[in-house]
Design a protein around this motif. Structure first.
Motif, PDB file in Angstrom:
ATOM      1  N   THR A 113       0.835  -1.200   0.000  1.00 41.76           N
ATOM      2  CA  THR A 113       0.000   0.000   0.000  1.00 41.76           C
ATOM      3  C   THR A 113       0.872   1.254   0.000  1.00 41.76           C
ATOM      4  O   THR A 113       0.632   2.188  -0.759  1.00 41.76           O
ATOM      5  N   LEU A 114       1.894   1.255   0.847  1.00 45.06           N
ATOM      6  CA  LEU A 114       2.792   2.405   0.894  1.00 45.06           C
ATOM      7  C   LEU A 114       3.458   2.637  -0.452  1.00 45.06           C
ATOM      8  O   LEU A 114       3.610   3.770  -0.893  1.00 45.06           O
ATOM      9  N   SER A 115       3.843   1.560  -1.092  1.00 46.75           N
ATOM     10  CA  SER A 115       4.553   1.723  -2.361  1.00 46.75           C
ATOM     11  C   SER A 115       3.640   2.335  -3.417  1.00 46.75           C
ATOM     12  O   SER A 115       4.100   3.020  -4.318  1.00 46.75           O
ATOM     13  N   PHE A 116       2.337   2.091  -3.266  1.00 42.30           N
ATOM     14  CA  PHE A 116       1.390   2.716  -4.196  1.00 42.30           C
ATOM     15  C   PHE A 116       1.343   4.225  -4.002  1.00 42.30           C
ATOM     16  O   PHE A 116       1.184   4.990  -4.934  1.00 42.30           O
ATOM     17  N   GLN A 117       1.481   4.624  -2.741  1.00 41.57           N
ATOM     18  CA  GLN A 117       1.350   6.050  -2.459  1.00 41.57           C
ATOM     19  C   GLN A 117       2.659   6.807  -2.668  1.00 41.57           C
ATOM     20  O   GLN A 117       2.643   8.002  -2.904  1.00 41.57           O
ATOM     21  N   THR A 127       6.654   5.555  -7.890  1.00 41.37           N
ATOM     22  CA  THR A 127       6.104   5.587  -9.235  1.00 41.37           C
ATOM     23  C   THR A 127       5.980   4.152  -9.734  1.00 41.37           C
ATOM     24  O   THR A 127       6.575   3.226  -9.175  1.00 41.37           O
ATOM     25  N   ALA A 128       5.210   3.988 -10.792  1.00 42.20           N
ATOM     26  CA  ALA A 128       5.023   2.660 -11.366  1.00 42.20           C
ATOM     27  C   ALA A 128       6.381   2.079 -11.754  1.00 42.20           C
ATOM     28  O   ALA A 128       6.635   0.880 -11.571  1.00 42.20           O
ATOM     29  N   THR A 129       7.258   2.931 -12.254  1.00 47.68           N
ATOM     30  CA  THR A 129       8.593   2.467 -12.655  1.00 47.68           C
ATOM     31  C   THR A 129       9.364   1.903 -11.471  1.00 47.68           C
ATOM     32  O   THR A 129       9.945   0.816 -11.545  1.00 47.68           O
ATOM     33  N   GLU A 130       9.346   2.629 -10.359  1.00 54.99           N
ATOM     34  CA  GLU A 130      10.038   2.148  -9.165  1.00 54.99           C
ATOM     35  C   GLU A 130       9.439   0.832  -8.677  1.00 54.99           C
ATOM     36  O   GLU A 130      10.163  -0.100  -8.315  1.00 54.99           O
ATOM     37  N   ARG A 131       8.105   0.780  -8.681  1.00 54.59           N
ATOM     38  CA  ARG A 131       7.449  -0.441  -8.217  1.00 54.59           C
ATOM     39  C   ARG A 131       7.828  -1.619  -9.110  1.00 54.59           C
ATOM     40  O   ARG A 131       8.045  -2.731  -8.639  1.00 54.59           O
ATOM     41  N   TYR A 132       7.942  -1.356 -10.390  1.00 54.07           N
ATOM     42  CA  TYR A 132       8.303  -2.427 -11.320  1.00 54.07           C
ATOM     43  C   TYR A 132       9.697  -2.973 -11.030  1.00 54.07           C
ATOM     44  O   TYR A 132       9.886  -4.180 -10.892  1.00 54.07           O
ATOM     45  N   TYR A 133      10.656  -2.079 -10.887  1.00 55.29           N
ATOM     46  CA  TYR A 133      12.020  -2.562 -10.672  1.00 55.29           C
ATOM     47  C   TYR A 133      12.189  -3.201  -9.301  1.00 55.29           C
ATOM     48  O   TYR A 133      12.996  -4.107  -9.116  1.00 55.29           O
ATOM     49  N   SER A 178      -1.643   0.372 -16.836  1.00 52.51           N
ATOM     50  CA  SER A 178      -2.117  -0.347 -18.016  1.00 52.51           C
ATOM     51  C   SER A 178      -0.966  -1.130 -18.624  1.00 52.51           C
ATOM     52  O   SER A 178       0.204  -0.837 -18.380  1.00 52.51           O
ATOM     53  N   GLN A 179      -1.302  -2.117 -19.425  1.00 50.90           N
ATOM     54  CA  GLN A 179      -0.265  -2.919 -20.078  1.00 50.90           C
ATOM     55  C   GLN A 179       0.650  -2.041 -20.904  1.00 50.90           C
ATOM     56  O   GLN A 179       1.859  -2.225 -20.920  1.00 50.90           O
ATOM     57  N   GLU A 180       0.040  -1.130 -21.632  1.00 49.72           N
ATOM     58  CA  GLU A 180       0.807  -0.280 -22.540  1.00 49.72           C
ATOM     59  C   GLU A 180       1.840   0.520 -21.763  1.00 49.72           C
ATOM     60  O   GLU A 180       2.996   0.629 -22.181  1.00 49.72           O
ATOM     61  N   THR A 181       1.417   1.054 -20.639  1.00 54.13           N
ATOM     62  CA  THR A 181       2.349   1.840 -19.834  1.00 54.13           C
ATOM     63  C   THR A 181       3.513   0.968 -19.345  1.00 54.13           C
ATOM     64  O   THR A 181       4.671   1.382 -19.413  1.00 54.13           O
ATOM     65  N   LEU A 182       3.194  -0.238 -18.885  1.00 53.56           N
ATOM     66  CA  LEU A 182       4.273  -1.109 -18.419  1.00 53.56           C
ATOM     67  C   LEU A 182       5.212  -1.457 -19.570  1.00 53.56           C
ATOM     68  O   LEU A 182       6.435  -1.475 -19.412  1.00 53.56           O
ATOM     69  N   SER A 183       4.644  -1.693 -20.715  1.00 54.72           N
ATOM     70  CA  SER A 183       5.473  -1.998 -21.878  1.00 54.72           C
ATOM     71  C   SER A 183       6.429  -0.839 -22.164  1.00 54.72           C
ATOM     72  O   SER A 183       7.594  -1.044 -22.500  1.00 54.72           O
ATOM     73  N   ARG A 184       5.928   0.370 -21.997  1.00 56.08           N
ATOM     74  CA  ARG A 184       6.786   1.541 -22.239  1.00 56.08           C
ATOM     75  C   ARG A 184       7.840   1.705 -21.146  1.00 56.08           C
ATOM     76  O   ARG A 184       8.957   2.145 -21.408  1.00 56.08           O
TER      77      ARG A 184
END
Lengths: 169, 169
Positions: free
Chosen positions: A119-123, A126-132, A157-163
């Motif tokens: 939950t904290l990581s969501f707040q 960024t999506a990029t940080e969460r991904y790595y 979204s998938q597209e965003t993750l792909s990017r």
DNA sequence: TTCTGATTTTGATAAATGTCAAAAGAAATC
DNA sequence: GATTTCTTTTGACATTTATCAAAATCAGAA
């Protein structure tokens, strides 16, 4: 009543729906081998809530604690082997040996802490940080889960993750 | 060792920092009267994680479960009265009367369920929906918490929350 | 291998939200 | 009551991300 005699071992094929949203979950399953995910479906959107690896528990803690229908589904993503027992059996055990509540308490605490981190990581991230962070902690996830599943888990979204992937390297 | 003798009653003024991020939390506090929040500070951004009303527990379950420094701070938002006991006292009690683990288990489950709901609402609901759900559940929050605190709890900027409010009526 | 269906990538555009800055309003202090 | 400080609102603009659509890639079945 021996613990061992309660446990049922099952082999489950890829794609198997171990628990369907709207049903009351009745079992704990220990994932001996394989890979699975919990997800939530809302107005056609399918969002992954967690991934489970060997050694993890598959259940709806919500259903267990409240007796109400689970709002998560559990899907087997790779041919798996699980060891299961029913909530009823567990409750009998807890009644007979209240010390086991210690395990239950620690387990629930553990669940809570992991969820709190998520939950904290969501707040804060960024999506990029969460991904790595995700692939650092669970590199295998890249090989085992689809981009769509990972994207919804990360809340993009998938597209965003792909990017996000494309940007690196 | 009687339970009652363990408990210390304290009056705390508005603004009091009951727990500071980075310190190991040592106490459970039951909020008898007043209002408080837990928050997380990250690079200057202050984000509310929960609000506590009369009857709620103030603690860092994370600190309790892991013994590590809490990453949340607890701030008293209105002059309050709390009843506290230390983790050490609680652990002694749990050791002497293992049945109490049942309470601990149920409590941790409860914590988990509430957090799960909050996490889901982040993934599936718009900020507007989360806002109206919050004030439906806890109308008093409007009178007691500032817009900034509520906005960070909902995961939006103050300005956005202000605009959400302006749209209605 | 070839076909077929699913998954992933890429592009263009629209929508939502954040940020910065300033004004308005409310509350606290003198 | 006037002044100061904090909170909330409003405006303009930039940024991020979703959405829709299509192309490219991959994987499993025939």
């Amino acid at each position: 009543m021996a613990l061992a005699s309660m446990i049922t071992r099952k082999e489950l094929p890829k794609g198997y729906l171990l628990l369907e949203q709207g049903n009351v979950c009745q079992h704990f399953y220990l994932l001996e081998k394989g890979f699975a995910r919990g997800y939530y479906n809302h107005e056609g959107k399918d969002v992954s809530l967690w991934f489970a690896f060997e050694g993890d528990i598959l259940t709806s803690l919500y259903s267990y604690a409240t007796g109400k229908p689970s709002y998560t589904s559990i899907e087997i993503l790779e041919d798996s082997v699980v060891n299961g027992f029913t909530f009823g059996q567990l409750n009998d055990l807890l009644e007979k040996y209240p010390e086991f509540n210690l395990v239950g308490r620690l387990l629930a605490e553990q669940y809570f802490i992991e969820l709190e981190e998520r939950t904290l990581s969501f707040q804060f991230k960024t999506a990029t940080e969460r991904y790595y962070e995700l692939i650092r902690k669970h590199p295998q996830i890249l090989r085992r889960a689809s981009l769509g599943h990972i994207a919804s888990f990360l809340g993009v979204s998938q597209e965003t993750l792909s990017r996000i992937r494309a940007k690196r390297e």
